[in-house]
Design a protein around this motif. Structure first.
Motif, PDB file in Angstrom:
ATOM      1  N   ALA A 132       0.814  -1.210   0.000  1.00  0.00           N
ATOM      2  CA  ALA A 132       0.000   0.000   0.000  1.00  0.00           C
ATOM      3  C   ALA A 132       0.854   1.268   0.000  1.00  0.00           C
ATOM      4  N   VAL A 133       2.172   1.110   0.113  1.00  0.00           N
ATOM      5  CA  VAL A 133       3.047   2.273   0.239  1.00  0.00           C
ATOM      6  C   VAL A 133       3.581   2.673  -1.131  1.00  0.00           C
ATOM      7  N   ASN A 134       3.458   3.945  -1.457  1.00  0.00           N
ATOM      8  CA  ASN A 134       4.044   4.453  -2.689  1.00  0.00           C
ATOM      9  C   ASN A 134       5.427   5.021  -2.397  1.00  0.00           C
ATOM     10  N   ALA A 135       6.470   4.282  -2.765  1.00  0.00           N
ATOM     11  CA  ALA A 135       7.828   4.776  -2.533  1.00  0.00           C
ATOM     12  C   ALA A 135       8.119   5.931  -3.489  1.00  0.00           C
ATOM     13  N   SER A 153      12.677   9.176   1.072  1.00  0.00           N
ATOM     14  CA  SER A 153      11.931  10.146   0.277  1.00  0.00           C
ATOM     15  C   SER A 153      11.710   9.674  -1.154  1.00  0.00           C
ATOM     16  N   GLY A 154      12.334   8.552  -1.526  1.00  0.00           N
ATOM     17  CA  GLY A 154      12.105   8.021  -2.867  1.00  0.00           C
ATOM     18  C   GLY A 154      13.226   8.290  -3.848  1.00  0.00           C
ATOM     19  N   LYS A 155      14.274   9.005  -3.402  1.00  0.00           N
ATOM     20  CA  LYS A 155      15.326   9.359  -4.355  1.00  0.00           C
ATOM     21  C   LYS A 155      16.114   8.135  -4.819  1.00  0.00           C
ATOM     22  N   THR A 156      16.438   7.234  -3.864  1.00  0.00           N
ATOM     23  CA  THR A 156      17.195   6.041  -4.249  1.00  0.00           C
ATOM     24  C   THR A 156      16.344   5.106  -5.104  1.00  0.00           C
ATOM     25  N   THR A 157      15.053   5.018  -4.798  1.00  0.00           N
ATOM     26  CA  THR A 157      14.169   4.196  -5.631  1.00  0.00           C
ATOM     27  C   THR A 157      14.158   4.734  -7.054  1.00  0.00           C
ATOM     28  N   CYS A 158      14.148   6.055  -7.206  1.00  0.00           N
ATOM     29  CA  CYS A 158      14.188   6.641  -8.545  1.00  0.00           C
ATOM     30  C   CYS A 158      15.473   6.240  -9.272  1.00  0.00           C
ATOM     31  N   LEU A 159      16.583   6.261  -8.537  1.00  0.00           N
ATOM     32  CA  LEU A 159      17.855   5.868  -9.141  1.00  0.00           C
ATOM     33  C   LEU A 159      17.792   4.405  -9.587  1.00  0.00           C
ATOM     34  N   ARG A 160      17.218   3.558  -8.728  1.00  0.00           N
ATOM     35  CA  ARG A 160      17.120   2.136  -9.049  1.00  0.00           C
ATOM     36  C   ARG A 160      16.155   1.897 -10.207  1.00  0.00           C
ATOM     37  N   LEU A 161      15.190   2.797 -10.368  1.00  0.00           N
ATOM     38  CA  LEU A 161      14.283   2.698 -11.514  1.00  0.00           C
ATOM     39  C   LEU A 161      15.026   3.011 -12.816  1.00  0.00           C
ATOM     40  N   ILE A 162      15.979   3.938 -12.739  1.00  0.00           N
ATOM     41  CA  ILE A 162      16.765   4.253 -13.944  1.00  0.00           C
ATOM     42  C   ILE A 162      17.711   3.102 -14.255  1.00  0.00           C
ATOM     43  N   GLU A 169      14.694  -1.766 -10.171  1.00  0.00           N
ATOM     44  CA  GLU A 169      13.271  -1.719  -9.839  1.00  0.00           C
ATOM     45  C   GLU A 169      12.530  -1.422 -11.136  1.00  0.00           C
ATOM     46  N   LEU A 170      11.322  -1.945 -11.221  1.00  0.00           N
ATOM     47  CA  LEU A 170      10.496  -1.617 -12.375  1.00  0.00           C
ATOM     48  C   LEU A 170       9.316  -0.790 -11.879  1.00  0.00           C
ATOM     49  N   PRO A 171       8.878   0.189 -12.692  1.00  0.00           N
ATOM     50  CA  PRO A 171       7.766   1.035 -12.236  1.00  0.00           C
ATOM     51  C   PRO A 171       6.474   0.229 -12.130  1.00  0.00           C
ATOM     52  N   SER A 172       5.666   0.570 -11.104  1.00  0.00           N
ATOM     53  CA  SER A 172       4.343  -0.058 -10.992  1.00  0.00           C
ATOM     54  C   SER A 172       3.416   0.511 -12.043  1.00  0.00           C
ATOM     55  N   SER A 173       3.602   1.794 -12.343  1.00  0.00           N
ATOM     56  CA  SER A 173       2.904   2.378 -13.488  1.00  0.00           C
ATOM     57  C   SER A 173       3.727   3.545 -13.986  1.00  0.00           C
ATOM     58  N   GLY A 174       3.433   3.998 -15.191  1.00  0.00           N
ATOM     59  CA  GLY A 174       4.208   5.077 -15.799  1.00  0.00           C
ATOM     60  C   GLY A 174       5.379   4.523 -16.588  1.00  0.00           C
TER      61      GLY A 174
END
Lengths: 317, 333
Positions: free
Chosen positions: B16-19, B41-50, B54-59
């Motif tokens: 239920a948590v949006n990182a 705050s989500g900054k590292t998750t953003c880096l891991r998405l690049i 990590e893969l985006p849940s949407s977008g």
């Protein structure tokens, strides 16, 4: 705010013996370590190393075939005797079995250890630990005797092979020299599988421990740098698992080299090193020859470890 | 204009948590881009998405204008310098740096030559035969950098790479990283929770809070015109004044931020001034921080420590600042 000041509640200084000893051990860590380590070191030094050195010394003693007496006269005769065709045969038979058992154990253990180390979590992991170690709780003898029944003609294995329609393949295999025999329970093949069965947990656990020590980040870094999963496996995971495989194979290798029950109960006739040691020191009373046979696994393991170290297997530890 | 990295309404949720929550972002080619925010705050998750860990849940995540949302890390032309360096312990320094080239199938002689070159670039020539375990933290950092750059990626991702270094070394590495980025022209995406690091190195900074981007701007604009109370407080320190006090002082409703270094002692023509009681004086080296209680809240002033006589704790003082020193914050959404 300052009403919460901590008031000193130090009790009247007592100089009991216990306190003085505690303080002394706290200040002098070497003394504390010495007290802790002396008993196990004494035990280890006297009982393990002492008996080992006595054993090696005895392998140079002289055994008189006529009087059946051992005299402490230095000789290399026992080692020369090791090179007799019959004795060399025993050594080679044992060593080749130990190598085959170690290799097969490593092959079987790796996938399971990999799963345990990198995927299983919580209670699933606990289940695997128990499942791997549970067979070790049962008596070794009971398990080996059970296998003689399982592998015997008309036993469960026979029935299973028949149900699977593999009887022709099975009968062909039994005709192979060096592997086959009249039944599975009297073939080298059957003996090999029983060895693998008995020692497999000793291979799984060290490999699992080695794989568990690989940080996730290394695998992420490898794929980040362009490596496909199989490349990461070959270049990162395998090299880091080698110390575990080496540790496990020392168990499987030396335990097979020293075993004398399985060769007696399962497989064709013909002595293993363990049987030879047993009969030399038991019925024959030729302690020096038994000692010389025992030195063989020690030397082999030493050579193996030296080679493994030279390839850099332990550098990452 | 083509962007090196683009986030198109990216969300990454764990249960239920949006990182990362509905993030839009465009990182320009060749820029030094920082992602700044507190932990979680989500900054590292953003880096891991690049990077593709990590893969985006949407977008969608676009790299070089191409949708990379579903690509595994090994198919992205993006390399990462990890926080703990993640050097391969079984390989020596040269083999570590040559690893991405070996994976690509570059011939042995050429890949070692290029690895040597990359090592020279980070001033580590002569360390080729060492094992990672024989290096200091700063040296490992450089090896990780050389390894990530040797394949000339389109984008270099840096995950708090200076966090484990001591202050002097960190400052030195900041300068070297910046110089390297200018020299190579590669897009750097730098994750940090250290606002001074982000301000001193970056062309632009994205400030993250609770999985969202609060503001993307140049360091100067971030500092002088924070878009929210969070940014005003997180980037540097700010006194945020709102409610009745703001209205009495300025005659205007709302909240404004005033930097401690803009506040002075005394009373000046055309300046806003207010009286308060000194509660704390802290010596910080070049400046002193003076905390003054004004109408039940604290205002911090930074006063140069070389010239002034510092006020005593408990005394009443007058604080003043120029009208244009106050930055009015947009109404909270």
């Amino acid at each position: 705010m300052s009403s919460m000041a901590i008031s000193p509640t130090s009790p009247a200084p007592r100089t009991s013996l216990a306190r003085r000893v505690s303080a002394l051990l706290y200040r002098r860590t070497t003394l504390a370590l010495l007290l802790l380590l002396t008993p196990p070191l004494l035990w280890f030094g006297v009982v393990y190393l002492g008996s080992l050195l006595t054993l090696i010394a005895q392998s140079f003693y002289t055994f008189d075939d006529f009087s059946m007496q051992v005299t402490p006269e230095w000789t290399l005769a026992n080692y020369r005797a090791l090179l007799d065709a019959a004795n060399l045969d025993i050594v080679l038979r044992t060593v080749s079995m130990a190598l085959a058992v170690s290799a097969m154990s490593a092959l079987l253990a790796f996938p399971l250890a990999y799963y345990m180390a990198r995927y299983a979590k919580g209670s699933e992991k606990a289940f695997f630990y128990v499942a791997v170690m549970l067979p070790m709780w049962a008596s070794y003898l009971v398990k080996v005797y059970a296998w003689t029944v399982l592998l015997a003609k008309g036993g469960i294995s026979w029935w299973l092979i028949d149900k699977l329609g593999l009887t022709p393949l099975y009968e062909w295999m039994l005709t192979l020299p060096g592997i086959g025999g009249s039944t599975l329970s009297t073939s080298n093949f059957g003996r090999f599988w029983v060895f693998v069965y008995i020692w497999l947990p000793f291979m799984i656990l060290p490999i699992q421990a080695a794989l568990e020590r690989i940080p996730d980040n290394l695998l992420a870094a490898s794929s980040d740098l362009g490596a496909r999963p199989w490349q990461t496996f070959v270049h990162i995971i395998l090299p880091m698992a080698v110390p575990g495989v080496v540790a496990g194979s020392i168990f499987t290798f030396s335990l097979t080299l020293g075993d004398y029950i399985i060769p007696q109960l399962i497989g064709p006739s013909g002595f293993y090193i363990g049987n030879m040691v047993y009969s030399m020191q038991g019925s024959v009373g030729n302690m020096p020859m038994a000692a010389a046979f025992t030195v063989v696994p020690i030397v082999l393991i030493g050579v193996y470890l030296t080679l493994a170290k030279r390839t850099g297997a332990f550098d990452a530890l | 204009m083509k962007h090196a990295v683009e986030f198109d309404r990216v969300r990454r949720s764990y249960g239920a948590v949006n990182a990362v929550d509905d993030v839009n972002l465009a990182i320009r080619e060749g820029e030094f881009f920082s992602m700044l925010g507190p932990s979680g705050s989500g900054k590292t998750t953003c880096l891991r998405l690049i990077a593709g860990f990590e893969l985006p849940s949407s977008g969608r995540v676009l790299i070089d204008g191409v949708d990379a949302s579903r690509l595994p890390p090994f198919e992205r032309n993006v390399n990462t310098v990890f926080q703990d360096y993640a050097l391969f312990p079984t390989m020596n320094v040269l083999e570590n740096v040559a690893y991405p080239l070996m994976i690509k199938g570059v011939a042995k002689r050429e890949r070692y030559a290029r690895a040597e070159e990359a090592l020279a670039m980070v001033a580590l020539d002569g360390f080729a035969a060492r094992k990672p375990g024989q290096l200091s933290g700063g040296q490992r950092q450089r090896v990780a950098l050389a390894r990530a750059l040797v394949g000339r990626p389109r984008v270099l991702l840096l995950d708090e790479p200076l966090g484990a270094l001591d202050l002097k070394l960190r400052e030195q590495m900041q300068g070297e990283l910046k110089a390297l980025q200018r020299q190579l022209g590669i897009t750097f995406v730098f994750v940090t929770h250290d606002q001074s690091e982000a301000l001193s190195m970056s062309d632009r900074v994205a400030v993250f809070a609770r999985g969202r981007i609060e503001q993307v701007d140049t360091p100067q604009a971030l500092y002088s015109q924070p878009a929210s109370r969070f940014v005003a407080d997180f980037v540097g320190t700010s006194n945020v004044v709102d409610g009745a006090l703001a209205e009495t002082l300025t005659g205007r409703r709302g909240a404004f931020a005033i930097r401690p270094e803009r506040i002075r002692l005394g009373r000046f023509d055309g300046a806003i001034s207010v009286r308060g009681v000194v509660r704390e004086v802290a010596f910080l080296g070049p400046v002193n921080r003076v905390d003054v209680e004004v109408a039940g809240r604290y205002l911090s002033a930074q006063l140069p420590s070389f010239s002034l006589q510092m006020p005593e704790v408990g005394t009443e003082v007058e604080l003043a600042w120029e009208r244009d020193a106050a930055h009015w914050l947009p109404e909270a959404a």
